[in-house]
Motif scaffolding. Structure first.
Motif, PDB file in Angstrom:
ATOM      1  N   GLY A 175     -13.555   8.594 -44.069  1.00  0.00           N
ATOM      2  CA  GLY A 175     -13.447   8.498 -42.642  1.00  0.00           C
ATOM      3  C   GLY A 175     -13.643   9.753 -41.836  1.00  0.00           C
ATOM      4  N   GLY A 176     -14.770  10.410 -41.922  1.00  0.00           N
ATOM      5  CA  GLY A 176     -15.095  11.481 -41.006  1.00  0.00           C
ATOM      6  C   GLY A 176     -14.521  12.840 -41.362  1.00  0.00           C
ATOM      7  N   GLY A 177     -13.818  12.943 -42.479  1.00  0.00           N
ATOM      8  CA  GLY A 177     -13.245  14.225 -42.873  1.00  0.00           C
ATOM      9  C   GLY A 177     -14.243  15.048 -43.644  1.00  0.00           C
ATOM     10  N   GLY A 178     -13.813  15.557 -44.789  1.00  0.00           N
ATOM     11  CA  GLY A 178     -14.656  16.462 -45.559  1.00  0.00           C
ATOM     12  C   GLY A 178     -15.468  15.805 -46.638  1.00  0.00           C
ATOM     13  N   GLY A 179     -15.569  14.466 -46.664  1.00  0.00           N
ATOM     14  CA  GLY A 179     -16.292  13.790 -47.721  1.00  0.00           C
ATOM     15  C   GLY A 179     -17.784  13.928 -47.587  1.00  0.00           C
ATOM     16  N   GLY A 180     -18.497  13.630 -48.665  1.00  0.00           N
ATOM     17  CA  GLY A 180     -19.954  13.643 -48.656  1.00  0.00           C
ATOM     18  C   GLY A 180     -20.508  14.087 -49.986  1.00  0.00           C
ATOM     19  N   VAL A 181     -21.820  14.224 -50.043  1.00  0.00           N
ATOM     20  CA  VAL A 181     -22.490  14.652 -51.272  1.00  0.00           C
ATOM     21  C   VAL A 181     -22.278  16.151 -51.454  1.00  0.00           C
ATOM     22  N   VAL A 182     -21.925  16.538 -52.669  1.00  0.00           N
ATOM     23  CA  VAL A 182     -21.817  17.945 -53.043  1.00  0.00           C
ATOM     24  C   VAL A 182     -23.004  18.207 -53.960  1.00  0.00           C
ATOM     25  N   TRP A 183     -24.080  18.787 -53.426  1.00  0.00           N
ATOM     26  CA  TRP A 183     -25.332  18.930 -54.161  1.00  0.00           C
ATOM     27  C   TRP A 183     -25.163  19.848 -55.361  1.00  0.00           C
ATOM     28  N   ASP A 221     -25.294  17.644 -81.614  1.00  0.00           N
ATOM     29  CA  ASP A 221     -25.917  16.336 -81.364  1.00  0.00           C
ATOM     30  C   ASP A 221     -26.351  16.271 -79.901  1.00  0.00           C
ATOM     31  N   VAL A 222     -27.588  16.642 -79.638  1.00  0.00           N
ATOM     32  CA  VAL A 222     -28.095  16.727 -78.271  1.00  0.00           C
ATOM     33  C   VAL A 222     -28.118  15.361 -77.578  1.00  0.00           C
ATOM     34  N   SER A 223     -28.150  14.280 -78.341  1.00  0.00           N
ATOM     35  CA  SER A 223     -28.187  12.948 -77.729  1.00  0.00           C
ATOM     36  C   SER A 223     -26.898  12.626 -76.964  1.00  0.00           C
ATOM     37  N   ARG A 224     -25.841  13.388 -77.190  1.00  0.00           N
ATOM     38  CA  ARG A 224     -24.573  13.136 -76.496  1.00  0.00           C
ATOM     39  C   ARG A 224     -24.476  13.848 -75.152  1.00  0.00           C
ATOM     40  N   LEU A 225     -25.439  14.703 -74.830  1.00  0.00           N
ATOM     41  CA  LEU A 225     -25.439  15.444 -73.565  1.00  0.00           C
ATOM     42  C   LEU A 225     -25.973  14.533 -72.462  1.00  0.00           C
ATOM     43  N   LEU A 226     -25.082  14.074 -71.575  1.00  0.00           N
ATOM     44  CA  LEU A 226     -25.436  13.055 -70.591  1.00  0.00           C
ATOM     45  C   LEU A 226     -25.356  13.538 -69.146  1.00  0.00           C
ATOM     46  N   ASP A 227     -25.171  14.823 -68.924  1.00  0.00           N
ATOM     47  CA  ASP A 227     -24.971  15.257 -67.541  1.00  0.00           C
ATOM     48  C   ASP A 227     -25.897  16.394 -67.120  1.00  0.00           C
ATOM     49  N   ILE A 228     -27.103  16.423 -67.670  1.00  0.00           N
ATOM     50  CA  ILE A 228     -28.055  17.453 -67.247  1.00  0.00           C
ATOM     51  C   ILE A 228     -28.424  17.229 -65.779  1.00  0.00           C
ATOM     52  N   CYS A 229     -28.706  15.983 -65.419  1.00  0.00           N
ATOM     53  CA  CYS A 229     -29.004  15.614 -64.042  1.00  0.00           C
ATOM     54  C   CYS A 229     -27.749  14.967 -63.466  1.00  0.00           C
ATOM     55  N   ARG A 230     -27.153  15.613 -62.437  1.00  0.00           N
ATOM     56  CA  ARG A 230     -25.868  15.114 -61.942  1.00  0.00           C
ATOM     57  C   ARG A 230     -25.717  15.413 -60.460  1.00  0.00           C
ATOM     58  N   GLN A 231     -24.896  14.597 -59.827  1.00  0.00           N
ATOM     59  CA  GLN A 231     -24.533  14.812 -58.433  1.00  0.00           C
ATOM     60  C   GLN A 231     -23.082  14.414 -58.260  1.00  0.00           C
ATOM     61  N   THR A 232     -22.466  14.968 -57.237  1.00  0.00           N
ATOM     62  CA  THR A 232     -21.080  14.668 -56.910  1.00  0.00           C
ATOM     63  C   THR A 232     -21.010  14.094 -55.506  1.00  0.00           C
ATOM     64  N   ILE A 233     -20.183  13.074 -55.347  1.00  0.00           N
ATOM     65  CA  ILE A 233     -19.880  12.542 -54.020  1.00  0.00           C
ATOM     66  C   ILE A 233     -18.378  12.679 -53.839  1.00  0.00           C
ATOM     67  N   ALA A 234     -17.970  13.333 -52.759  1.00  0.00           N
ATOM     68  CA  ALA A 234     -16.550  13.553 -52.476  1.00  0.00           C
ATOM     69  C   ALA A 234     -16.081  12.572 -51.409  1.00  0.00           C
ATOM     70  N   PHE A 235     -14.862  12.091 -51.570  1.00  0.00           N
ATOM     71  CA  PHE A 235     -14.281  11.090 -50.678  1.00  0.00           C
ATOM     72  C   PHE A 235     -12.933  11.561 -50.168  1.00  0.00           C
ATOM     73  N   ASP A 236     -12.622  11.174 -48.942  1.00  0.00           N
ATOM     74  CA  ASP A 236     -11.331  11.512 -48.361  1.00  0.00           C
ATOM     75  C   ASP A 236     -10.218  10.615 -48.889  1.00  0.00           C
ATOM     76  N   THR A 237     -10.557   9.386 -49.309  1.00  0.00           N
ATOM     77  CA  THR A 237      -9.530   8.447 -49.765  1.00  0.00           C
ATOM     78  C   THR A 237      -9.935   7.804 -51.088  1.00  0.00           C
ATOM     79  N   VAL A 238      -8.941   7.370 -51.836  1.00  0.00           N
ATOM     80  CA  VAL A 238      -9.184   6.649 -53.089  1.00  0.00           C
ATOM     81  C   VAL A 238      -9.898   5.338 -52.795  1.00  0.00           C
ATOM     82  N   ASP A 239      -9.535   4.665 -51.693  1.00  0.00           N
ATOM     83  CA  ASP A 239     -10.185   3.395 -51.343  1.00  0.00           C
ATOM     84  C   ASP A 239     -11.694   3.571 -51.166  1.00  0.00           C
ATOM     85  N   ASP A 240     -12.108   4.656 -50.500  1.00  0.00           N
ATOM     86  CA  ASP A 240     -13.534   4.910 -50.315  1.00  0.00           C
ATOM     87  C   ASP A 240     -14.213   5.184 -51.654  1.00  0.00           C
TER      88      ASP A 240
END
Length: 130
Positions: free
Chosen positions: A4-12, A32-51
């Protein structure tokens, strides 16, 4: 973005560096390189658990997304000492549609990290435990 308009959003994020990827493969996955699953990643931050939960549902319900794994570090049973207090919901997924298929990316695993804004600031300052 986030709630809701606070500090949430994509964290590039940048693609994981070769040095960090190699370190993780050796230290965490016994080479075991096949277990590495986060080379390409993004974060989305939310102000509330509901969001955050609403976004998680949208990702899981998306017909173009195949969820490989969900790691819920917001669960009350999760020992945050394992990650230096860091908490999020990490979703490893494939995007499977005509565009990703055309480029041969329809089985490429990406990571989307959903977190609350207060944990995003901890991540930015300290990172999480390696």
């Amino acid at each position: 973005g986030g709630g809701g308009g606070g500090g949430g959003g994509v964290v590039w994020a940048k693609i994981k560096s070769p040095a960090r990827a190699s370190e993780k493969v050796v230290r965490c996955y016994s080479y075991d390189v096949s277990r590495l699953l986060d080379i390409c990643r993004q974060t989305i931050a939310f102000d509330t658990v509901d969001d955050l939960v609403q976004c998680l549902r949208a990702i899981v319900d998306d017909g173009d997304v195949r969820v490989v794994r969900i790691k819920n570090r917001l669960d009350m049973g999760y020992d945050s000492g394992e990650s230096a207090g860091y908490r999020d919901v990490a979703i490893n997924l494939w995007v499977c549609n005509s565009t990703t298929g055309r480029f041969g990316l329809d089985t490429h695993v990406c990571e989307v990290q959903l977190m609350l804004t207060q944990f995003a600031s901890v991540k930015a300052e300290d990172g999480h435990k390696r």
